[in-house]
Design an enzyme around this catalytic site. Sequence first.
Site, PDB file in Angstrom:
ATOM      1  CB  SER A 154      -0.900  -0.174   1.329  1.00 32.55           C
ATOM      2  OG  SER A 154      -1.295   1.466   1.478  1.00 32.55           O
ATOM      3  CE1 TYR A 167      -4.863  -2.089   4.832  1.00 32.43           C
ATOM      4  CE2 TYR A 167      -3.710   0.068   4.567  1.00 32.43           C
ATOM      5  CZ  TYR A 167      -4.225  -1.288   3.950  1.00 32.43           C
ATOM      6  OH  TYR A 167      -4.220  -1.518   2.756  1.00 32.43           O
ATOM      7  CE  LYS A 171      -1.778  -3.437   3.363  1.00 33.00           C
ATOM      8  NZ  LYS A 171      -1.943  -4.678   2.318  1.00 33.00           N
TER       9      LYS A 171
HETATM   10  P1  NAD Z   1     -11.349  -6.266  -0.594  1.00 32.95           P
HETATM   11  O1  NAD Z   1     -11.745  -6.059   0.975  1.00 32.95           O
HETATM   12  O2  NAD Z   1     -12.348  -6.004  -1.621  1.00 32.95           O
HETATM   13  O3  NAD Z   1     -10.519  -7.717  -0.699  1.00 32.95           O
HETATM   14  C1  NAD Z   1      -9.819  -8.331   0.451  1.00 32.95           C
HETATM   15  C2  NAD Z   1      -9.924  -9.751   0.187  1.00 32.95           C
HETATM   16  O4  NAD Z   1      -8.918 -10.245   1.173  1.00 32.95           O
HETATM   17  C3  NAD Z   1     -11.190 -10.317   0.463  1.00 32.95           C
HETATM   18  O5  NAD Z   1     -11.569 -11.471  -0.667  1.00 32.95           O
HETATM   19  C4  NAD Z   1     -11.362 -10.959   1.631  1.00 32.95           C
HETATM   20  O6  NAD Z   1     -12.222 -12.017   1.681  1.00 32.95           O
HETATM   21  C5  NAD Z   1      -9.740 -11.571   1.706  1.00 32.95           C
HETATM   22  N1  NAD Z   1      -9.135 -11.702   3.129  1.00 32.95           N
HETATM   23  C6  NAD Z   1      -9.454 -11.177   4.171  1.00 32.95           C
HETATM   24  N2  NAD Z   1      -8.887 -12.031   5.161  1.00 32.95           N
HETATM   25  C7  NAD Z   1      -8.691 -13.089   4.672  1.00 32.95           C
HETATM   26  C8  NAD Z   1      -7.854 -14.237   5.237  1.00 32.95           C
HETATM   27  N3  NAD Z   1      -7.545 -14.296   6.444  1.00 32.95           N
HETATM   28  N4  NAD Z   1      -7.542 -15.300   4.585  1.00 32.95           N
HETATM   29  C9  NAD Z   1      -7.542 -15.042   3.097  1.00 32.95           C
HETATM   30  N5  NAD Z   1      -8.327 -14.032   2.507  1.00 32.95           N
HETATM   31  C10 NAD Z   1      -8.730 -13.059   3.343  1.00 32.95           C
HETATM   32  O7  NAD Z   1     -10.237  -5.190  -0.545  1.00 32.95           O
HETATM   33  P2  NAD Z   1      -9.293  -5.011  -1.656  1.00 32.95           P
HETATM   34  O8  NAD Z   1      -9.070  -3.290  -1.546  1.00 32.95           O
HETATM   35  O9  NAD Z   1      -9.428  -5.437  -2.895  1.00 32.95           O
HETATM   36  O10 NAD Z   1      -7.915  -5.321  -0.823  1.00 32.95           O
HETATM   37  C11 NAD Z   1      -6.909  -6.247  -1.440  1.00 32.95           C
HETATM   38  C12 NAD Z   1      -5.412  -5.770  -0.870  1.00 32.95           C
HETATM   39  O11 NAD Z   1      -5.157  -4.519  -1.332  1.00 32.95           O
HETATM   40  C13 NAD Z   1      -5.101  -5.901   0.382  1.00 32.95           C
HETATM   41  O12 NAD Z   1      -4.016  -6.264   0.804  1.00 32.95           O
HETATM   42  C14 NAD Z   1      -5.389  -4.212   0.733  1.00 32.95           C
HETATM   43  O13 NAD Z   1      -4.755  -3.814   1.860  1.00 32.95           O
HETATM   44  C15 NAD Z   1      -4.551  -3.809  -0.301  1.00 32.95           C
HETATM   45  N6  NAD Z   1      -4.859  -2.393  -0.681  1.00 32.95           N
HETATM   46  C16 NAD Z   1      -5.899  -1.768  -1.238  1.00 32.95           C
HETATM   47  C17 NAD Z   1      -6.146  -0.417  -1.476  1.00 32.95           C
HETATM   48  C18 NAD Z   1      -7.581   0.254  -1.749  1.00 32.95           C
HETATM   49  O14 NAD Z   1      -7.660   1.521  -2.133  1.00 32.95           O
HETATM   50  N7  NAD Z   1      -8.504  -0.564  -2.070  1.00 32.95           N
HETATM   51  C19 NAD Z   1      -5.128   0.460  -1.173  1.00 32.95           C
HETATM   52  C20 NAD Z   1      -3.835  -0.012  -0.895  1.00 32.95           C
HETATM   53  C21 NAD Z   1      -3.635  -1.547  -0.714  1.00 32.95           C
END
Ligand code: NAD
Length: 269
Positions: A154, A167, A171
């Site tokens: 992130s 969080y 990261k």
């Molecule tokens: P999201 O909530 O749509 O997806 C997260 C996924 O992780 C879901 O499928 C959830 O079921 C799964 N998950 C949660 N706990 C779990 C576990 N214990 N075992 C297996 N799977 C698990 O959110 P997203 O935005 O798609 O996030 C994906 C990644 O991207 C994350 O690591 C998040 O920190 C990172 N991220 C997202 C953003 C953003 O703006 N959306 C920005 C920076 C980083």
Amino acid sequence: MNQNQRLKGQTALVTGANSGIGRAIAVEFAKEGANVVINYVTNKEATEQMLDEIRSFGGIATALEADVSREDQVMAMFRQAIITFGTIDILVNNAGIQRDSAFADMSLEDWLLVLNVNLTGQFLCSREAVREFMRRGLVPERSVSLGKIICISSVHEVIPWAGHANYAASKGGIKLLMESMAQELGPHKIRVNSIAPGAIKTPINKSAWSTPEAEAKLLLLIPYGRVGEPFDIARTAVWLASDESDYVHGASVFVDGGMTLYPGFSTNG
Ligand code: NAD
């Protein structure tokens, strides 16, 4: 299916792949010819829909349930994936959660939950992937490297985040986990990198973009003037997983519309 099939014949395991960024990566990998293992922990229905979508364009995928923070479940998932597809060539450590609160109110439970899923989950999955890459050895017809690991971190691997200490710590931890793995595993021809997304429209941060007021506020942090989409990350992941990026190793690729350019300084500093 995409024409040049940059991941043809390779097998990719994507964690947390039935939602948001992970979903987009898994679908795009399948379009590029990879066999895809969709890891999920909840929402079997969404996972089934995804399998149907991938199969509808001729893609190859299977789904495996596992909590990435549980060693026994991660090991069983890798065993099953290897039985199904023969090996793993690419791991995308994507699963992640937020449990936000003011620092003084943060419970140990929420601290540990976020660290366990976001950071320990990446360690456990990477370790199993590395063991498999080394067991299998190089297959030059598929890739010039022994294996590829992509960590989804992130912008908060470098930007501190008030109200989200667990969080941001997870990261920041991924940054040095990825770099240490890259330093140690490069000599084995295992390529390790991170993608550091900025604000991407997914369920994890819906309150930050789902109303015009919230989106306008968020855009103040993004010089490029739009909130990201999961596909922005998926395209980068395909490139990082393919041999096109073979000399990219130990890098955090920021895909953030310039969020890490500290836009507050453009008018105030
Ligand atoms: P999201 O909530 O749509 O997806 C997260 C996924 O992780 C879901 O499928 C959830 O079921 C799964 N998950 C949660 N706990 C779990 C576990 N214990 N075992 C297996 N799977 C698990 O959110 P997203 O935005 O798609 O996030 C994906 C990644 O991207 C994350 O690591 C998040 O920190 C990172 N991220 C997202 C953003 C953003 O703006 N959306 C920005 C920076 C980083």
